[in-house]
Design an enzyme around this catalytic site. Structure first.
Site, PDB file in Angstrom:
ATOM      1  N   LYS A 178       0.828  -1.211   0.000  1.00 56.61           N
ATOM      2  CA  LYS A 178       0.000   0.000   0.000  1.00 56.61           C
ATOM      3  C   LYS A 178       0.864   1.265   0.000  1.00 56.61           C
ATOM      4  O   LYS A 178       0.628   2.179  -0.784  1.00 56.61           O
ATOM      5  CB  LYS A 178      -0.935   0.021   1.217  1.00 56.61           C
ATOM      6  N   ARG A 231      -9.207   1.509   8.984  1.00 52.44           N
ATOM      7  CA  ARG A 231      -8.813   0.144   9.322  1.00 52.44           C
ATOM      8  C   ARG A 231      -9.890  -0.565  10.128  1.00 52.44           C
ATOM      9  O   ARG A 231      -9.729  -1.737  10.457  1.00 52.44           O
ATOM     10  CB  ARG A 231      -7.536   0.197  10.161  1.00 52.44           C
ATOM     11  N   ARG A 263      11.743  -5.045   5.079  1.00 50.49           N
ATOM     12  CA  ARG A 263      11.428  -3.631   4.774  1.00 50.49           C
ATOM     13  C   ARG A 263      12.378  -2.689   5.510  1.00 50.49           C
ATOM     14  O   ARG A 263      12.648  -2.854   6.699  1.00 50.49           O
ATOM     15  CB  ARG A 263       9.982  -3.327   5.187  1.00 50.49           C
ATOM     16  N   ARG A 295      11.677  -0.742  11.153  1.00 48.79           N
ATOM     17  CA  ARG A 295      10.651  -0.376  12.140  1.00 48.79           C
ATOM     18  C   ARG A 295      10.605  -1.429  13.242  1.00 48.79           C
ATOM     19  O   ARG A 295      10.689  -2.613  12.972  1.00 48.79           O
ATOM     20  CB  ARG A 295       9.278  -0.296  11.459  1.00 48.79           C
ATOM     21  N   ARG A 298       0.166  -8.546  13.767  1.00 49.12           N
ATOM     22  CA  ARG A 298      -0.435  -7.504  12.922  1.00 49.12           C
ATOM     23  C   ARG A 298      -1.302  -8.109  11.831  1.00 49.12           C
ATOM     24  O   ARG A 298      -2.336  -7.555  11.478  1.00 49.12           O
ATOM     25  CB  ARG A 298       0.659  -6.609  12.331  1.00 49.12           C
TER      26      ARG A 298
END
Ligand code: ADP
Ligand code: ADP
Length: 216
Positions: free
Chosen positions: A15, A90, A129, A162, A173
């Site tokens: 996204k 969300r 990531r 992160r 998550r």
């Protein structure tokens, strides 16, 4: 009328990557709720401190504070032509609030691309990531390397992993996404706004599909 696009999909689907590219190719602003929370965290605001306690656990930040943060963001001048919403809404409560906010501006959600990927791919993407400290630009240690290791191509700032991208939090998550966010697929499907896009294709391919859907 301003154009508002909601990107739906599990964490790691792409996204943020796509929102950045779509914003470059259109007049739309990129609004990432995760980036806004991380900005607050960096600036050590009260909102940042509150958000961190949820983010570290892989849980959602409460609806009321999230909705207020997005309302503020939507009133900035760069949203005049519309925006690409990445990571918001969300929950169904957030989706209802968004509908209300946009109707106050005489607008509504135009399209909801739902980006899919298998759980193995999501985990590989999230665990590799790297995020840019200054503006949240997104890289991957294998799939989307920066030119210079550890440095953002676009603004020269440091890349970091992160805290919530570490393995322990990732499965949590994905569970939270299934329980709390997946109901939005039906919510937007009922009103004919969903287009499903296979997020396992190359980045450019996904972008082209999204851009042609936006033109229609
Ligand atoms: P999301 O915002 O949905 O959590 P991101 O856009 O941050 O997802 O992408 C997650 C990770 O996967 C990033 O490291 C990104 O570079 C990488 N990525 C995104 N899209 C693709 C793709 N189509 N193919 C391979 N890697 C991708
Ligand atoms: P990803 O796209 O990889 O899931 P985000 O950057 O969108 O990551 O979100 C990171 C964290 O920020 C979430 O796990 C959650 O704690 C918080 N967050 C982001 N957006 C929302 C939202 N709309 N509602 C509640 N919490 C959110």
């Amino acid at each position: 009328m301003a154009t508002f696009i909601v990107l739906l999909g599990p964490p790691g689907a792409g996204k943020g990557t796509q929102a950045e590219l779509l914003a470059e190719n259109t007049k739309l602003a990129h609004i990432s709720s995760g980036d806004l929370f991380r900005e607050n965290l960096k600036n050590q605001t009260e909102l940042g401190k509150l958000a961190k306690s949820y983010m570290d656990k892989g849980e959602l930040v409460p609806d009321d504070v999230t909705i207020n943060m997005i309302r503020d963001r939507l009133t900035r001048p760069d949203c005049e032509a519309g925006a690409i919403l990445d990571g918001f809404p969300r929950t169904p409560t957030q989706a209802d609030a968004l509908e209300k906010m946009l109707s106050e501006f005489g607008s509504r959600v135009a399209l909801v691309p739902y980006i899919t990927a298998s759980e193995t791919v999501l985990v590989d993407r999230i665990s590799g990531r790297w995020t840019c400290r200054a503006q949240g630009h997104i890289y991957h240690q294998i799939f989307s390397k920066p030119k210079q290791p550890g440095i953002c191509d676009l603004d020269g700032s440091e890349l970091y992993q992160r805290d919530d991208d570490k393995a322990e939090t990732v499965t949590k998550r994905i569970r939270v996404y299934v329980d709390q966010t997946m109901p939005l697929i039906e919510y937007y499907r009922k009103v004919g706004k969903i287009i499903e896009v296979d997020g396992m294709q190359a980045v450019e391919k996904v972008t082209n599909i999204l851009l042609s859907a936006l033109k229609k």
